[in-house]
Design an enzyme around this catalytic site. Sequence first.
Site, PDB file in Angstrom:
ATOM      1  N   PHE A 178       0.819  -1.214   0.000  1.00 52.66           N
ATOM      2  CA  PHE A 178       0.000   0.000   0.000  1.00 52.66           C
ATOM      3  C   PHE A 178       0.854   1.266   0.000  1.00 52.66           C
ATOM      4  O   PHE A 178       0.409   2.306  -0.482  1.00 52.66           O
ATOM      5  CB  PHE A 178      -0.983  -0.018   1.163  1.00 52.66           C
ATOM      6  CG  PHE A 178      -2.047  -1.075   1.019  1.00 52.66           C
ATOM      7  CD1 PHE A 178      -2.604  -1.347  -0.227  1.00 52.66           C
ATOM      8  CD2 PHE A 178      -2.481  -1.812   2.100  1.00 52.66           C
ATOM      9  CE1 PHE A 178      -3.582  -2.322  -0.381  1.00 52.66           C
ATOM     10  CE2 PHE A 178      -3.463  -2.784   1.953  1.00 52.66           C
ATOM     11  CZ  PHE A 178      -4.006  -3.047   0.708  1.00 52.66           C
ATOM     12  N   ASP A 179       2.052   1.202   0.537  1.00 47.59           N
ATOM     13  CA  ASP A 179       2.978   2.320   0.356  1.00 47.59           C
ATOM     14  C   ASP A 179       3.259   2.524  -1.133  1.00 47.59           C
ATOM     15  O   ASP A 179       3.280   3.659  -1.624  1.00 47.59           O
ATOM     16  CB  ASP A 179       4.291   2.050   1.083  1.00 47.59           C
ATOM     17  CG  ASP A 179       4.297   2.582   2.507  1.00 47.59           C
ATOM     18  OD1 ASP A 179       3.641   3.605   2.755  1.00 47.59           O
ATOM     19  OD2 ASP A 179       4.955   1.980   3.365  1.00 47.59           O
TER      20      ASP A 179
END
Length: 387
Positions: A178-179
């Site tokens: 998700f980063d």
Amino acid sequence: MANDPIDGTPTSGPLSGVIVADFSRILAGPYATMLLADLGATVIKVEGPGSGDDTRTWVPPTSEDGTATYYLSINRNKRSIVLDLADPADLDVAQRLAGRADVLIENFKPGGLARFGLDHETVSAANPRVVYCSISGFGTAAGAALPGYDLLVQATSGLMSLTGDADGPPFRAGVAVFDVITGLHAAVAIIAALHHRERTGEGQKVETNLLSAALSGLVNQTSAVLAGGVVPGRLGNAHLSLFPYEPLPTGDGELIVIAANDHQFRRLATAIGAPELLDDPRFGSMPERNAHRDELRPLLLARLATKSAQEWFDILGPAGVPCGPINTIDEGLALAERLGLEPVVEPDGVPSVRNPVTYSATPPSYRRSPPALGEDGADIRRWLQAP
């Protein structure tokens, strides 16, 4: 073609001439700014005193010279300056940089830069053309105080509830997914805002956060909840809507086998020597195969057990059946090399993975290896003092 504002060297790329003040750290922001730098932008990485960006200390592993490979993976094509925002002289340098930047990107806790006069309102008042990008973990409203670590978002978004065996514990993904997704959204938003500025002359603020990017990135799984009223759970390597679409054991190991539509299933059944499956009404369509996967699975496994994974790969691939081995990372790189994707670039001798997009007219460039902490500070200060 433009000249690099720091040293005057010619630069190329669709973002050549764009100056990015990068006040972000760790992964989402630095990944976004590396993508911009690959496309020609001049990215000035602002790091705090001491050890700088947190990822410089995230070891092991390290490169041969002892640099954290985590840091190396997301910081090529940048310059580094160390600024202590609590020091008035350094703060003046930071504010000068913000005043000259086309883009400012930051991932402080929401509101954290206001006391330094580096918030959007203050920066845009002096630099109205600036594109100001803020990244947070959980947004700027009720989640503003929550720390934005990828693992927390993998847990709170629901991803971990989907990852692992059906009867086992939840697992995180093997990378800070998700980063990376948030960094991609940030890069797209910045480029869109620059395009808007090109047409109108107006800068703007763009914001994204890990949780929103996660819920968007969960695609069909969030749609299952919203549109289908179904809360998905862990299925191991199986797929809720497709079968086969998972690793299947062969005579000597597992092979990913995919039949995502009726045409592919026909090719699979024919290639493994089981044409009778095509006449079985239980397997005549994807919904039927899903409903009867427990009956279909042993029939497929009986055939696959007669040959090795490599033998089946050599048979199924040419037959038009998507399949592949479960590789390690080094084997994945080797596969990309064999396929002619040229996955590795080495600016200044430091290897990293090539930007994944090709352009017919404005290709990415690999001009600089990830900078040592503060190595460009003198040059950047000199440039900021110039009229």
